[in-house]
Motif scaffolding. Sequence first.
Motif, mmCIF file in Angstrom:
data_model
loop_
_atom_site.group_PDB
_atom_site.id
_atom_site.type_symbol
_atom_site.label_atom_id
_atom_site.label_comp_id
_atom_site.label_asym_id
_atom_site.label_seq_id
_atom_site.Cartn_x
_atom_site.Cartn_y
_atom_site.Cartn_z
ATOM 1 N N UNK A 95 -48.519 88.920 -47.465
ATOM 2 C CA UNK A 95 -47.653 89.018 -48.639
ATOM 3 C C UNK A 95 -46.347 88.293 -48.344
ATOM 4 N N UNK A 96 -45.908 87.473 -49.297
ATOM 5 C CA UNK A 96 -44.664 86.734 -49.142
ATOM 6 C C UNK A 96 -43.498 87.715 -49.176
ATOM 7 N N UNK A 97 -42.661 87.665 -48.145
ATOM 8 C CA UNK A 97 -41.548 88.608 -48.033
ATOM 9 C C UNK A 97 -40.197 87.949 -48.256
ATOM 10 N N UNK A 98 -40.147 86.615 -48.108
ATOM 11 C CA UNK A 98 -38.877 85.909 -48.261
ATOM 12 C C UNK A 98 -39.132 84.436 -48.549
ATOM 13 N N UNK A 99 -38.081 83.781 -49.051
ATOM 14 C CA UNK A 99 -38.107 82.340 -49.281
ATOM 15 C C UNK A 99 -36.719 81.802 -48.974
ATOM 16 N N UNK A 100 -36.627 80.840 -48.086
ATOM 17 C CA UNK A 100 -35.348 80.200 -47.790
ATOM 18 C C UNK A 100 -35.062 79.214 -48.920
ATOM 19 N N UNK A 101 -33.873 79.320 -49.504
ATOM 20 C CA UNK A 101 -33.497 78.489 -50.647
ATOM 21 C C UNK A 101 -32.623 77.324 -50.199
ATOM 22 N N UNK A 102 -32.742 76.201 -50.895
ATOM 23 C CA UNK A 102 -31.900 75.032 -50.612
ATOM 24 C C UNK A 102 -30.442 75.310 -50.981
ATOM 25 N N UNK A 127 -20.796 79.408 -50.609
ATOM 26 C CA UNK A 127 -22.231 79.352 -50.343
ATOM 27 C C UNK A 127 -22.476 79.392 -48.842
ATOM 28 N N UNK A 128 -23.351 80.283 -48.433
ATOM 29 C CA UNK A 128 -23.713 80.419 -47.029
ATOM 30 C C UNK A 128 -25.178 80.059 -46.848
ATOM 31 N N UNK A 129 -25.951 80.983 -46.309
ATOM 32 C CA UNK A 129 -27.385 80.806 -46.111
ATOM 33 C C UNK A 129 -28.086 81.617 -47.202
ATOM 34 N N UNK A 130 -28.733 80.926 -48.127
ATOM 35 C CA UNK A 130 -29.330 81.575 -49.301
ATOM 36 C C UNK A 130 -30.810 81.885 -49.047
ATOM 37 N N UNK A 131 -31.169 83.150 -49.308
ATOM 38 C CA UNK A 131 -32.550 83.597 -49.095
ATOM 39 C C UNK A 131 -32.963 84.496 -50.259
ATOM 40 N N UNK A 132 -34.173 84.272 -50.772
ATOM 41 C CA UNK A 132 -34.743 85.175 -51.784
ATOM 42 C C UNK A 132 -35.666 86.148 -51.047
ATOM 43 N N UNK A 133 -35.454 87.439 -51.275
ATOM 44 C CA UNK A 133 -36.304 88.473 -50.680
ATOM 45 C C UNK A 133 -37.199 89.071 -51.752
ATOM 46 N N UNK A 183 -30.061 86.846 -51.462
ATOM 47 C CA UNK A 183 -28.965 87.137 -50.540
ATOM 48 C C UNK A 183 -28.218 85.853 -50.228
ATOM 49 N N UNK A 184 -26.911 85.962 -50.122
ATOM 50 C CA UNK A 184 -26.059 84.868 -49.672
ATOM 51 C C UNK A 184 -25.404 85.336 -48.372
ATOM 52 N N UNK A 185 -25.951 84.909 -47.226
ATOM 53 C CA UNK A 185 -25.475 85.373 -45.930
ATOM 54 C C UNK A 185 -24.240 84.595 -45.498
ATOM 55 N N UNK A 186 -23.218 85.333 -45.085
ATOM 56 C CA UNK A 186 -22.021 84.694 -44.559
ATOM 57 C C UNK A 186 -22.383 83.972 -43.259
ATOM 58 N N UNK A 187 -22.028 82.690 -43.147
ATOM 59 C CA UNK A 187 -22.443 81.909 -41.988
ATOM 60 C C UNK A 187 -21.564 82.151 -40.764
ATOM 61 N N UNK A 188 -22.141 81.824 -39.607
ATOM 62 C CA UNK A 188 -21.397 81.847 -38.357
ATOM 63 C C UNK A 188 -20.812 80.474 -38.074
ATOM 64 N N UNK A 189 -20.837 80.078 -36.791
ATOM 65 C CA UNK A 189 -20.120 78.880 -36.364
ATOM 66 C C UNK A 189 -21.008 77.725 -35.923
#
Length: 190
Positions: free
Chosen positions: A4-11, A33-39, A49-55
């Motif tokens: 089952x698909x659990x996530x998709x990394x978005x451009x 905009x950080x790291x965008x993922x559809x759950x 989700x829009x994940x706050x990025x690191x360095x």
Amino acid sequence: MTDIKRYEILEALPTYGPMYIPVTESGEPFYSEGFAVRFFKTDGSEWVANFQPGWTDLKGIYELKDTTNLLVIAYGTCYVMNPDDTKPVSVFGVGYVSVLNTQDGRLILQDQTDLTIIETDGSHWDTTRISWDGLKDLKLENNIVSGLSYDPMTEADELVHFSYDIDNKILTGGSYNRYETVKKPWWKMW
């Protein structure tokens, strides 16, 4: 795991549909905009989700062997996430630059001075400090990580070999512990 698909990394963040949810360590709103993922939740619904990025440039998602949680690496910062929940289980690091996979399903994350080991259940721990500032040429064989660590204390900025046994938590070599000395009490001057 299941097929089952659990996530998709978005451009990029979607331009239409429900608003994305910012995911940060502190829970504070994050608007860039950080790291965008559809759950995809187990109930059939989904959220972005829009994940706050690191360095760093390291990004990706890793399935963990003994849990339904996922490890999301957002430009060097790690988020352990349950796709059904918008709040992270844990958040750690900001400067991870690479990932090694062990045969038993653990992940080894490289930072500038040490390593972080992600266990198959999503828990994690850090090695002792290995380098003053920089690790390179990492290799993994039989759960022993080896490579080079930077030593700025020499004239030639030497690279010092190290190996770390992740099963027994034993460091051999490395530039940081090269200069360990016997510590005197604070009041003793001579």
